[in-house]
Write a protein that holds these residues in place. Structure first.
Motif, PDB file in Angstrom:
ATOM      1  N   PRO A 113     -36.985 -42.798 -23.273  1.00  0.00           N
ATOM      2  CA  PRO A 113     -38.231 -42.172 -22.816  1.00  0.00           C
ATOM      3  C   PRO A 113     -38.895 -42.966 -21.695  1.00  0.00           C
ATOM      4  CG  PRO A 113     -38.612 -43.363 -24.853  1.00  0.00           C
ATOM      5  CD  PRO A 113     -37.140 -43.491 -24.565  1.00  0.00           C
ATOM      6  N   VAL A 114     -38.229 -43.050 -20.548  1.00  0.00           N
ATOM      7  CA  VAL A 114     -38.759 -43.798 -19.412  1.00  0.00           C
ATOM      8  C   VAL A 114     -39.610 -42.869 -18.557  1.00  0.00           C
ATOM      9  CG1 VAL A 114     -38.172 -45.150 -17.372  1.00  0.00           C
ATOM     10  CG2 VAL A 114     -36.765 -45.331 -19.430  1.00  0.00           C
ATOM     11  N   PRO A 115     -40.883 -43.204 -18.313  1.00  0.00           N
ATOM     12  CA  PRO A 115     -41.718 -42.346 -17.470  1.00  0.00           C
ATOM     13  C   PRO A 115     -41.121 -42.186 -16.081  1.00  0.00           C
ATOM     14  CG  PRO A 115     -43.051 -43.981 -18.628  1.00  0.00           C
ATOM     15  CD  PRO A 115     -41.617 -44.366 -18.847  1.00  0.00           C
ATOM     16  N   ALA A 116     -41.350 -41.011 -15.491  1.00  0.00           N
ATOM     17  CA  ALA A 116     -40.789 -40.731 -14.171  1.00  0.00           C
ATOM     18  C   ALA A 116     -41.264 -41.737 -13.139  1.00  0.00           C
ATOM     19  CB  ALA A 116     -41.151 -39.306 -13.739  1.00  0.00           C
ATOM     20  N   GLY A 117     -42.542 -42.158 -13.239  1.00  0.00           N
ATOM     21  CA  GLY A 117     -43.066 -43.136 -12.284  1.00  0.00           C
ATOM     22  C   GLY A 117     -42.337 -44.460 -12.353  1.00  0.00           C
ATOM     23  N   VAL A 118     -42.023 -44.904 -13.564  1.00  0.00           N
ATOM     24  CA  VAL A 118     -41.278 -46.157 -13.739  1.00  0.00           C
ATOM     25  C   VAL A 118     -39.876 -46.007 -13.167  1.00  0.00           C
ATOM     26  CG1 VAL A 118     -40.344 -47.781 -15.431  1.00  0.00           C
ATOM     27  CG2 VAL A 118     -42.623 -46.800 -15.768  1.00  0.00           C
ATOM     28  N   PHE A 119     -39.235 -44.883 -13.465  1.00  0.00           N
ATOM     29  CA  PHE A 119     -37.881 -44.643 -12.956  1.00  0.00           C
ATOM     30  C   PHE A 119     -37.853 -44.670 -11.434  1.00  0.00           C
ATOM     31  CE2 PHE A 119     -35.089 -41.358 -11.163  1.00  0.00           C
ATOM     32  CZ  PHE A 119     -33.854 -41.926 -11.451  1.00  0.00           C
ATOM     33  N   LEU A 120     -38.786 -43.940 -10.811  1.00  0.00           N
ATOM     34  CA  LEU A 120     -38.793 -43.861  -9.355  1.00  0.00           C
ATOM     35  C   LEU A 120     -39.106 -45.213  -8.732  1.00  0.00           C
ATOM     36  CD1 LEU A 120     -40.588 -40.423  -8.884  1.00  0.00           C
ATOM     37  CD2 LEU A 120     -38.163 -40.939  -8.563  1.00  0.00           C
ATOM     38  N   TRP A 121     -39.955 -46.012  -9.354  1.00  0.00           N
ATOM     39  CA  TRP A 121     -40.233 -47.346  -8.813  1.00  0.00           C
ATOM     40  C   TRP A 121     -38.997 -48.227  -8.888  1.00  0.00           C
ATOM     41  CZ3 TRP A 121     -43.585 -49.657  -5.777  1.00  0.00           C
ATOM     42  CH2 TRP A 121     -43.568 -51.042  -5.714  1.00  0.00           C
ATOM     43  N   ARG A 122     -38.269 -48.116  -9.978  1.00  0.00           N
ATOM     44  CA  ARG A 122     -37.039 -48.908 -10.109  1.00  0.00           C
ATOM     45  C   ARG A 122     -36.046 -48.535  -9.019  1.00  0.00           C
ATOM     46  NH1 ARG A 122     -35.895 -48.504 -16.658  1.00  0.00           N
ATOM     47  NH2 ARG A 122     -37.547 -49.959 -17.328  1.00  0.00           N
TER      48      ARG A 122
END
Length: 386
Positions: free
Chosen positions: A82-91
């Motif tokens: 359950p990784v938030p989209a914002g965290v994913f895109l920052w990574r």
């Protein structure tokens, strides 16, 4: 991205699957895909070498491999997390943008040193990751010619959280339907080239446009989810690799009978129709790691070269451009071979330095500065409380 985590069938309990080498054979394959792209550019921009140039004349298909691989790895990594989209895109930003900025600066410096003009619009489009959406060749390739693929990747990253929510990808039967639909879509995209009579427009629409290339990423996502949930590829790694090699060998007589300028020529076909073959190759390599089996791709140097491959992809064309701009195209077999070896050695050395001093440390720093997933924050707190 919102499903609960599941145990991945076949994963060996004792394997070290931490970090970016959780599927080490895929890291090893990255180098070979990058090498094919490099040899493609050497053949066309520096000069041809017997046999090698014949086999890699359409080595730009290595980019197709990277698009499939990207979808596969992301799906396999984030399935059930359950990784938030914002965290994913920052990574993902931390992963690609620092090296993009550094190599674009290097590319612009090379252009200027050779007396070529570079437009601010082209550089801005490259750094903003939108250049592949523009059919103008000056903007498309003006910052760093190799960076167009990162514009496609940026679009893939934007739609990835949505793709992971597709109901069809939640079941084995649904994933099969998606896979067959994607393969049909790739074939349809290739045949639509007949409707695009302008060769430059056709090249942009079929080679660069992110919407077209998304099919390759989606097939990678589908295969990644399938392997993560226990699917066994129909071919072994050796069989899948032989199929990919056979495809590139078949392009040789094709190129001798049909010009690349024709819509049914081997140029666009080499990149589009190879999509399912690369999906089988990636899935077979990943499955071999999960079995586990020896693949010959997981040695120390294989992993090291795989880590350098992203930088090598972005840097090699700059080195080729400088070589040709300063010394011109070599004449004769010996001179061409010497030029090849020099470019390979210099570009790979610079790429190793770029990985060690730019790509890897800046990615770690940016990820630490940016938004964190809940489990990462919890782990840090637990460590600090002990």
């Amino acid at each position: 991205m919102r499903r609960t985590a599941r145990r991945r069938p076949g994963r060996p309990a004792t394997a070290d699957l931490s970090g970016r080498d959780r599927l080490p054979s895929l890291t090893g394959l990255r180098f070979w895909a990058a090498l094919v792209v490099v040899l493609y550019h050497l053949s066309r921009q520096v000069g041809e070498l017997p046999v090698i140039s014949d086999v890699t004349w359409y080595g730009r298909s290595g980019v197709t491999f990277f698009f499939v691989l990207s979808g596969f790895v992301l799906a396999w990594t984030y399935d059930g997390k359950p990784v938030p989209a914002g965290v994913f895109l920052w990574r993902r930003f931390a992963r690609i943008w620092p090296l993009l900025a550094a190599t674009t600066a290097l590319s612009v410096a090379a252009w200027l040193a050779l007396g070529k003009t570079v437009t601010a619009k082209a550089v801005a489009a490259t750094l903003l990751l939108v250049n592949a959406w523009m059919p103008d060749p000056v903007i498309l390739r003006g910052g760093n010619p190799a960076a167009w693929s990162l514009s496609d990747e940026a679009f893939f990253y934007a739609v990835f959280p949505l793709l992971m929510l597709l109901p069809a990808l939640r079941s084995a039967s649904g994933r099969r339907r998606v896979a067959w639909t994607v393969c049909a879509g790739v074939l349809l995209a290739w045949t639509t080239g007949a409707l695009l009579t302008d060769p430059s427009l056709r090249a942009w629409a079929l080679d660069y446009l992110p919407l077209t290339r998304t099919l390759q990423f989606l097939l990678g996502v589908t295969a990644g989810l399938a392997v993560a949930r226990g699917w066994r590829p129909p071919l072994s790694l050796g069989g899948a690799a032989a199929l990919v090699v056979a495809w590139h060998l078949a392009l040789i007589p094709w190129s001798q009978t049909v010009p690349d300028s024709a819509w049914y020529g081997p140029y666009q076909a080499s990149q589009l129709l190879a999509t399912p073959l690369f999906a089988l190759l990636v899935a077979a390599a990943a499955h071999a790691d999960l079995t586990p089996r020896r693949t010959g791709l997981t040695g120390q140097w294989s992993l090291r070269l795989g880590h350098w491959s992203f930088a090598w992809y972005l840097i090699h064309e700059v080195v080729i451009r400088v070589w040709v701009g300063v010394w011109g195209r070599p004449e004769g077999l010996a001179a061409t071979a010497q030029a090849w070896l020099t470019v390979l050695a210099v570009s790979l050395t610079v790429s190793a330095a770029a990985y060690c001093w730019v790509e890897h440390p800046l990615e770690r720093r940016l990820r630490a500065w940016g938004p964190q997933a809940a489990e990462a924050v919890s782990e840090r707190r637990q460590v600090s409380n002990h």
